[in-house]
Design a protein around this motif. Structure first.
Motif, PDB file in Angstrom:
ATOM      1  N   LEU A  36      24.079   9.269 -81.370  1.00  7.19           N
ATOM      2  CA  LEU A  36      23.070   9.014 -80.341  1.00  7.19           C
ATOM      3  C   LEU A  36      23.579   7.810 -79.560  1.00  7.19           C
ATOM      4  CD1 LEU A  36      21.480  10.463 -82.707  1.00  7.19           C
ATOM      5  CD2 LEU A  36      19.460   9.256 -81.877  1.00  7.19           C
ATOM      6  N   ASP A  37      24.057   8.032 -78.354  1.00  7.74           N
ATOM      7  CA  ASP A  37      24.732   6.986 -77.589  1.00  7.74           C
ATOM      8  C   ASP A  37      23.824   5.771 -77.383  1.00  7.74           C
ATOM      9  OD1 ASP A  37      25.950   5.481 -75.345  1.00  7.74           O
ATOM     10  OD2 ASP A  37      27.279   7.220 -75.178  1.00  7.74           O
ATOM     11  N   GLY A  38      24.331   4.618 -77.808  1.00  3.80           N
ATOM     12  CA  GLY A  38      23.634   3.356 -77.536  1.00  3.80           C
ATOM     13  C   GLY A  38      22.245   3.234 -78.132  1.00  3.80           C
ATOM     14  N   PHE A 114      31.402  -0.850 -75.580  1.00  5.59           N
ATOM     15  CA  PHE A 114      30.875   0.239 -74.757  1.00  5.59           C
ATOM     16  C   PHE A 114      31.490   1.554 -75.219  1.00  5.59           C
ATOM     17  CE2 PHE A 114      34.596   0.369 -72.055  1.00  5.59           C
ATOM     18  CZ  PHE A 114      34.984  -0.954 -71.865  1.00  5.59           C
ATOM     19  N   SER A 115      31.225   2.626 -74.478  1.00  4.46           N
ATOM     20  CA  SER A 115      31.314   3.948 -75.084  1.00  4.46           C
ATOM     21  C   SER A 115      32.720   4.443 -75.446  1.00  4.46           C
ATOM     22  CB  SER A 115      30.617   4.981 -74.191  1.00  4.46           C
ATOM     23  OG  SER A 115      29.225   4.817 -74.322  1.00  4.46           O
ATOM     24  N   TYR A 116      33.652   4.490 -74.493  1.00  5.47           N
ATOM     25  CA  TYR A 116      34.960   5.067 -74.835  1.00  5.47           C
ATOM     26  C   TYR A 116      35.610   4.309 -75.997  1.00  5.47           C
ATOM     27  CZ  TYR A 116      39.371   7.638 -73.850  1.00  5.47           C
ATOM     28  OH  TYR A 116      40.492   8.429 -73.929  1.00  5.47           O
ATOM     29  N   THR A 243      19.717   8.719 -74.790  1.00  3.66           N
ATOM     30  CA  THR A 243      19.208   7.380 -75.165  1.00  3.66           C
ATOM     31  C   THR A 243      19.893   6.289 -74.338  1.00  3.66           C
ATOM     32  OG1 THR A 243      20.717   7.594 -77.060  1.00  3.66           O
ATOM     33  CG2 THR A 243      18.357   7.837 -77.501  1.00  3.66           C
ATOM     34  N   ASP A 244      21.208   6.375 -74.199  1.00  2.31           N
ATOM     35  CA  ASP A 244      21.939   5.352 -73.444  1.00  2.31           C
ATOM     36  C   ASP A 244      21.594   5.399 -71.961  1.00  2.31           C
ATOM     37  OD1 ASP A 244      24.184   3.302 -73.542  1.00  2.31           O
ATOM     38  OD2 ASP A 244      24.952   4.665 -72.003  1.00  2.31           O
ATOM     39  N   ASP A 245      21.510   6.592 -71.412  1.00  2.00           N
ATOM     40  CA  ASP A 245      21.261   6.707 -69.973  1.00  2.00           C
ATOM     41  C   ASP A 245      19.878   6.181 -69.592  1.00  2.00           C
ATOM     42  OD1 ASP A 245      23.656   8.036 -68.802  1.00  2.00           O
ATOM     43  OD2 ASP A 245      23.202   9.469 -70.379  1.00  2.00           O
ATOM     44  N   ALA A 247      18.171   4.004 -71.299  1.00  2.00           N
ATOM     45  CA  ALA A 247      18.165   2.552 -71.525  1.00  2.00           C
ATOM     46  C   ALA A 247      18.782   1.827 -70.334  1.00  2.00           C
ATOM     47  CB  ALA A 247      18.914   2.228 -72.818  1.00  2.00           C
ATOM     48  N   HIS A 248      19.921   2.324 -69.833  1.00  2.00           N
ATOM     49  CA  HIS A 248      20.544   1.694 -68.653  1.00  2.00           C
ATOM     50  C   HIS A 248      19.610   1.735 -67.446  1.00  2.00           C
ATOM     51  CE1 HIS A 248      24.508   0.678 -70.075  1.00  2.00           C
ATOM     52  NE2 HIS A 248      24.661   1.874 -70.608  1.00  2.00           N
ATOM     53  N   ALA A 249      18.822   2.796 -67.369  1.00  2.00           N
ATOM     54  CA  ALA A 249      17.903   2.931 -66.239  1.00  2.00           C
ATOM     55  C   ALA A 249      16.681   2.017 -66.384  1.00  2.00           C
ATOM     56  CB  ALA A 249      17.454   4.388 -66.115  1.00  2.00           C
ATOM     57  N   ASP A 290      27.671   4.812 -80.896  1.00  2.00           N
ATOM     58  CA  ASP A 290      28.948   4.271 -80.410  1.00  2.00           C
ATOM     59  C   ASP A 290      28.919   2.757 -80.226  1.00  2.00           C
ATOM     60  OD1 ASP A 290      27.094   4.771 -78.371  1.00  2.00           O
ATOM     61  OD2 ASP A 290      28.650   4.903 -76.843  1.00  2.00           O
ATOM     62  N   HIS A 291      27.748   2.206 -79.969  1.00  2.00           N
ATOM     63  CA  HIS A 291      27.619   0.753 -79.768  1.00  2.00           C
ATOM     64  C   HIS A 291      26.156   0.372 -79.886  1.00  2.00           C
ATOM     65  CE1 HIS A 291      26.017   1.633 -75.776  1.00  2.00           C
ATOM     66  NE2 HIS A 291      27.071   2.389 -75.533  1.00  2.00           N
ATOM     67  N   GLY A 292      25.903  -0.931 -79.985  1.00  2.00           N
ATOM     68  CA  GLY A 292      24.533  -1.420 -79.946  1.00  2.00           C
ATOM     69  C   GLY A 292      24.167  -1.820 -78.521  1.00  2.00           C
ATOM     70  N   ARG A 293      23.138  -2.624 -78.412  1.00  2.00           N
ATOM     71  CA  ARG A 293      22.706  -3.117 -77.108  1.00  2.00           C
ATOM     72  C   ARG A 293      22.248  -4.557 -77.291  1.00  2.00           C
ATOM     73  NH1 ARG A 293      22.221   1.827 -74.826  1.00  2.00           N
ATOM     74  NH2 ARG A 293      22.050   0.863 -72.779  1.00  2.00           N
ATOM     75  N   GLY A 294      21.912  -5.203 -76.172  1.00  2.00           N
ATOM     76  CA  GLY A 294      21.415  -6.567 -76.251  1.00  2.00           C
ATOM     77  C   GLY A 294      20.001  -6.637 -76.784  1.00  2.00           C
ATOM     78  N   THR A 302      21.310  -3.113 -71.697  1.00  2.00           N
ATOM     79  CA  THR A 302      22.744  -3.157 -71.446  1.00  2.00           C
ATOM     80  C   THR A 302      23.554  -3.418 -72.716  1.00  2.00           C
ATOM     81  OG1 THR A 302      24.411  -4.104 -69.967  1.00  2.00           O
ATOM     82  CG2 THR A 302      22.755  -5.617 -70.844  1.00  2.00           C
ATOM     83  N   HIS A 303      24.862  -3.416 -72.550  1.00  2.00           N
ATOM     84  CA  HIS A 303      25.787  -3.661 -73.657  1.00  2.00           C
ATOM     85  C   HIS A 303      27.148  -3.950 -73.064  1.00  2.00           C
ATOM     86  CE1 HIS A 303      27.548   0.408 -73.165  1.00  2.00           C
ATOM     87  NE2 HIS A 303      26.314   0.740 -72.821  1.00  2.00           N
ATOM     88  N   GLY A 304      28.072  -4.408 -73.861  1.00  2.00           N
ATOM     89  CA  GLY A 304      29.403  -4.750 -73.350  1.00  2.00           C
ATOM     90  C   GLY A 304      29.923  -6.005 -74.020  1.00  2.00           C
TER      91      GLY A 304
HETATM   92 ZN    ZN Z   1      26.067   2.665 -72.063  1.00  2.00          ZN
END
Ligand code: ZN
Length: 367
Positions: A36-38, A114-116, A243-245, A247-249, A290-294, A302-304
């Motif tokens: 589940l992305d992000g 982030f994802s890749y 989930t990721d999309d 969240a970014h929105a 693939d990653h967490g978030r802030g 966001t994340h990074g």
């Molecule tokens: Zn993302």
């Protein structure tokens, strides 16, 4: 009688020798890996955070509805509402890692967050910050565990990947690996389309995605389930992106809703697996991200590299080799261990480089 007893004793002794001489063979014959992305561990373990309910604009603009659907009760009750299959079935019959408040840690080792880079670490078993540092559609120089398995006679043609994100043909380097990858706006290829695949193909071209080339997860799930029933792969990777999309929105309500319906996909998938003779009692489900978030304020969106907490993830396992120890409250796991764990469940060693993460022992019942 004496003769029989003697034979029986000899037979048992031989059996005991054989089992002592080799490590126990896993009962797992198939693995389904789902991401589940992000998806944040904060919601996985704490349910909806009502402090973030104001960050819903288009979806769930009615905050009372959001409160009613996701915001009632204790964190334990809210996580049950958000992810009923994870908390009802996986935690009772399997294992769940990453509740940092309870003392269980899971992290990515790549510094990109982030994802890749996350999918590369997850699927190849090692971070590669020197070469994998963008989400650009570039062919992955690293081979994934899926590619390696697909080269072996027992798995050839029996490994497949389905994703909402259009980058997966590159992440899994389909040109080199030859893996079937259905992602982005791709349709189910003929000939021999099932009625379900025909309908999904029609729906996909008539359903413009709010996320551009990345399609909605309902389509990805539908294509994957049709393939599972038709081709019976031994290894299936299924990657969800809603989930990721959302969240970014900045759509917290839609992010929660996506987590909840993805949990329903998981339940339906598991029910199918337990109803099919190839899969029943012989299939392990691994679920992660693939990653967490802030964390604070709008940072959950966001994340990074520079976002604190975006390296924090979670992991679930359910299957015949996985003791039902439930939610972990101790220990440190890493994203780079998933590839070797997947292989080990299938009785395979996977360590292509010295940096490759080791299998997660407790998932196989080891200490
Ligand atoms: Zn993302």
């Amino acid at each position: 009688m004496h003769l029989f007893t003697g034979l029986l004793t000899t037979g048992l002794a031989a059996l005991a020798l054989a089992s002592a001489a080799q490590t126990p063979k896993p009962r797992t014959e198939n693995v389904v890996l789902v991401t589940l992305d992000g998806m944040r561990w904060q919601e996985v373990f704490g349910g909806a955070d009502s402090a973030l309910f104001r960050q819903s604009k288009y979806y769930y603009a009615d905050r009372k509805a959001l409160q009613k659907d996701f915001g009632q009760g204790t964190p334990e009750q809210r996580r049950q509402v958000l992810l009923p299959f994870l908390w009802g079935t996986v935690v009772r019959q399997g294992q769940l890692y990453g509740n940092r408040d309870a003392g269980s840690l899971v992290n990515v080792t790549n510094t990109m967050r982030f994802s890749y880079p996350g999918y590369n670490e997850l699927l190849t078993g090692a971070a590669d910050d020197a070469r994998i540092h963008s989400n650009d559609p570039l062919d992955n120089p690293n081979a994934s565990v899926l590619e390696v398995l697909n080269k072996q006679p027992a798995f050839r043609g029996r490994v497949a990947a389905f994703g909402s994100w259009e980058a997966f043909p590159y992440i899994l380097n389909e040109k080199r690996s030859g893996l079937p990858v259905n992602a982005g706006q791709r349709l189910a290829p003929g000939p021999g389309l099932t009625p379900g695949e025909q309908l999904l193909n029609q729906l996909e071209v008539a359903t413009p995605s709010p996320f551009g080339e990345e399609r909605l997860d309902a389509l990805t799930y539908g294509f994957a389930l049709e393939y599972l029933k038709k081709k019976k792969p031994r290894v299936l990777y299924l990657s969800f992106g809603d989930t990721d999309d959302f969240a970014h929105a900045g759509e917290y309500g839609a992010y929660l809703h996506a987590a909840q319906y993805t949990d329903t996909f998981l339940r339906q998938l598991w029910e199918y697996l337990q109803a099919d003779p190839q899969y029943r009692g012989k299939t392990t489900l691994l679920v992660t991200t693939d990653h967490g978030r802030g964390v604070a304020g709008t940072q959950w969106q966001t994340h990074g590299r520079d976002v604190a907490g975006a390296d924090q993830i979670w992991l679930a396992a359910l299957g015949p080799d996985t003791p039902a120890t439930g939610m972990a409250t101790t220990g440190q796991l890493y994203q780079n261990q998933v590839a070797a764990t997947l292989a080990r469940l299938l009785g395979q060693a996977y360590a292509p480089t010295p940096a490759t993460g080791k299998p997660i022992g407790p998932v196989m019942g080891a200490k």
